[in-house]
Write a protein that holds these residues in place. Structure first.
Motif, mmCIF file in Angstrom:
data_model
loop_
_atom_site.group_PDB
_atom_site.id
_atom_site.type_symbol
_atom_site.label_atom_id
_atom_site.label_comp_id
_atom_site.label_asym_id
_atom_site.label_seq_id
_atom_site.Cartn_x
_atom_site.Cartn_y
_atom_site.Cartn_z
ATOM 1 N N ALA A 1 0.711 -1.270 -0.047
ATOM 2 C CA ALA A 1 -0.095 0.038 0.125
ATOM 3 C C ALA A 1 0.971 1.317 0.018
ATOM 4 O O ALA A 1 0.257 2.240 -0.434
ATOM 5 N N ASP A 2 2.111 1.104 0.465
ATOM 6 C CA ASP A 2 2.920 2.279 0.427
ATOM 7 C C ASP A 2 3.738 2.773 -0.783
ATOM 8 O O ASP A 2 4.359 3.714 -0.969
ATOM 9 N N ASP A 3 3.416 1.851 -1.947
ATOM 10 C CA ASP A 3 4.358 2.015 -3.135
ATOM 11 C C ASP A 3 3.257 2.954 -4.047
ATOM 12 O O ASP A 3 2.261 2.673 -4.389
ATOM 13 N N ALA A 4 4.006 3.817 -4.434
ATOM 14 C CA ALA A 4 3.223 4.852 -5.094
ATOM 15 C C ALA A 4 3.162 4.581 -6.585
ATOM 16 O O ALA A 4 3.953 3.874 -7.336
ATOM 17 N N ALA A 5 2.059 5.074 -7.348
ATOM 18 C CA ALA A 5 2.006 5.104 -8.635
ATOM 19 C C ALA A 5 3.349 5.591 -9.489
ATOM 20 O O ALA A 5 3.873 6.685 -8.999
ATOM 21 N N GLY A 6 3.675 4.985 -10.483
ATOM 22 C CA GLY A 6 5.049 5.196 -10.949
ATOM 23 C C GLY A 6 6.277 4.518 -10.627
ATOM 24 O O GLY A 6 7.242 4.702 -11.123
ATOM 25 N N THR A 7 5.803 3.555 -9.964
ATOM 26 C CA THR A 7 6.840 2.756 -9.337
ATOM 27 C C THR A 7 6.631 1.387 -9.546
ATOM 28 O O THR A 7 7.335 0.311 -8.979
ATOM 29 N N LEU A 8 5.449 1.043 -10.209
ATOM 30 C CA LEU A 8 5.148 -0.526 -10.148
ATOM 31 C C LEU A 8 5.010 -0.875 -11.373
ATOM 32 O O LEU A 8 5.122 -0.365 -12.700
ATOM 33 N N VAL A 9 5.027 -2.360 -11.520
ATOM 34 C CA VAL A 9 4.933 -3.034 -12.814
ATOM 35 C C VAL A 9 3.815 -3.955 -12.799
ATOM 36 O O VAL A 9 3.991 -4.713 -11.587
ATOM 37 N N ALA A 10 2.840 -4.283 -13.485
ATOM 38 C CA ALA A 10 1.971 -5.364 -13.730
ATOM 39 C C ALA A 10 2.690 -6.489 -14.591
ATOM 40 O O ALA A 10 2.756 -6.195 -15.616
ATOM 41 N N LEU A 11 2.803 -7.962 -14.118
ATOM 42 C CA LEU A 11 3.331 -8.704 -15.049
ATOM 43 C C LEU A 11 2.552 -9.949 -15.152
ATOM 44 O O LEU A 11 1.804 -10.347 -14.159
ATOM 45 N N GLY A 12 2.366 -10.455 -16.173
ATOM 46 C CA GLY A 12 1.740 -11.709 -16.555
ATOM 47 C C GLY A 12 2.305 -12.641 -17.396
ATOM 48 O O GLY A 12 3.049 -12.424 -18.433
#
Length: 279
Positions: free
Chosen positions: A253-264
């Motif tokens: 929950a502490d990770d902000a937009a712009g630092t994430l990646v969705a992988l599949g």
């Protein structure tokens, strides 16, 4: 375009150059590969691509023998793109004896996601990339360009280069997509016409997962729901997940937009496809 089959011929061809820009491939090239070659061109004083189907990164049940080999078409595409040197070693040239020395990446990065479902995959990748780096960039260093489509692979290679203090700059290339959003991949050629039309569902699922992640207050079930939705369409998903770009650990929950990646990664019929979306 000069074609070097042996390591000795390659090194002789590269002798006058101080900063090669290198794009390693396994052949069966598509526009995504060619975009990497074009991206590499202004980064060095000679542009080098390699074609080598690396046995070490295929599991026993995977498609090494049937992996598409399209030599003449690949050469034509590389030449048209302005590639200067193509390194195309035979297996006996790159592995003249059993490769008993291997590069084992940090299991905290390499044993999750792709490494979990394809055990030993990143050992094979890291070993062949290290060897190709020694052949192409060993004397002077230089630049190597890898696509973001293989997101975890890019991270493994970056970590390897940093930990071994290799004089190589790793540059990332954006994922190339078809008009409907499907990530270009050599394995797309395995898809039937109906499967090709359905294949875009993977990228669409990642977009939905990313948006839901940003909007939801309770994210605990989102990944499972995304997998279930693909499964209901006839896919067999390995994972759909949201991770931190920095280390691929599960997002919090502490990770902000712009630092994430969705992988599949998911299998459609007999074809396993992967994709990712930074957000």
């Amino acid at each position: 375009m000069l074609i070097a089959r042996s390591i000795a011929d390659l090194r002789q061809a590269l002798t006058p150059n101080r900063r090669p820009a290198f794009v390693p491939t396994m052949g069966n090239l598509h526009e995504g590969h060619i975009a990497l070659v074009r991206q590499a061109q202004p980064l060095g004083d000679v542009t080098v691509a390699s074609i080598f189907v690396n046995r070490l990164q295929f599991l026993p049940h995977e498609d090494f023998d049937s992996y598409p080999r399209t030599w003449e078409a690949d050469c034509a595409k590389l030449q048209a793109a302005g590639c200067d040197v193509l390194f195309a070693p035979r297996e006996a040239d790159l592995y003249p004896e059993p490769q008993t020395f291997k590069v084992h990446p940090d299991p905290r990065l390499a044993d999750m996601l792709e490494g979990h479902f394809r055990p030993g995959f990143f050992v094979g990748v890291s070993t062949v990339v290290m060897k190709l780096f020694a052949c192409v960039l060993g004397a002077t260093g230089g630049v190597a360009v890898f696509g973001k489509k293989d997101y975890q692979q890019l991270m493994v290679i970056r970590h390897m280069v940093r930990q071994f203090a290799l004089p190589i700059e790793i540059v990332a290339g954006e994922t190339c997509r078809a008009a409907d959003g499907l990530a270009l991949s050599s394995r797309n050629g395995y898809l039937s016409l109906e499967e090709r039309q359905e294949a875009v569902a993977l990228s669409q699922a990642l977009k939905r997962l990313a948006q839901q992640w940003l909007d939801a207050s309770d994210r605990s079930a989102l990944e499972a729901q995304a997998q279930d939705a693909l499964r209901a369409r006839g896919w067999a998903p390995d994972y759909l997940t949201v991770r931190r770009r920095a280390d691929l650990l599960p997002a919090t929950a502490d990770d902000a937009a712009g630092t994430l990646v969705a992988l599949g990664a998911a299998r459609l019929g007999n074809t396993r496809l992967i994709d990712n979306l930074e957000f």
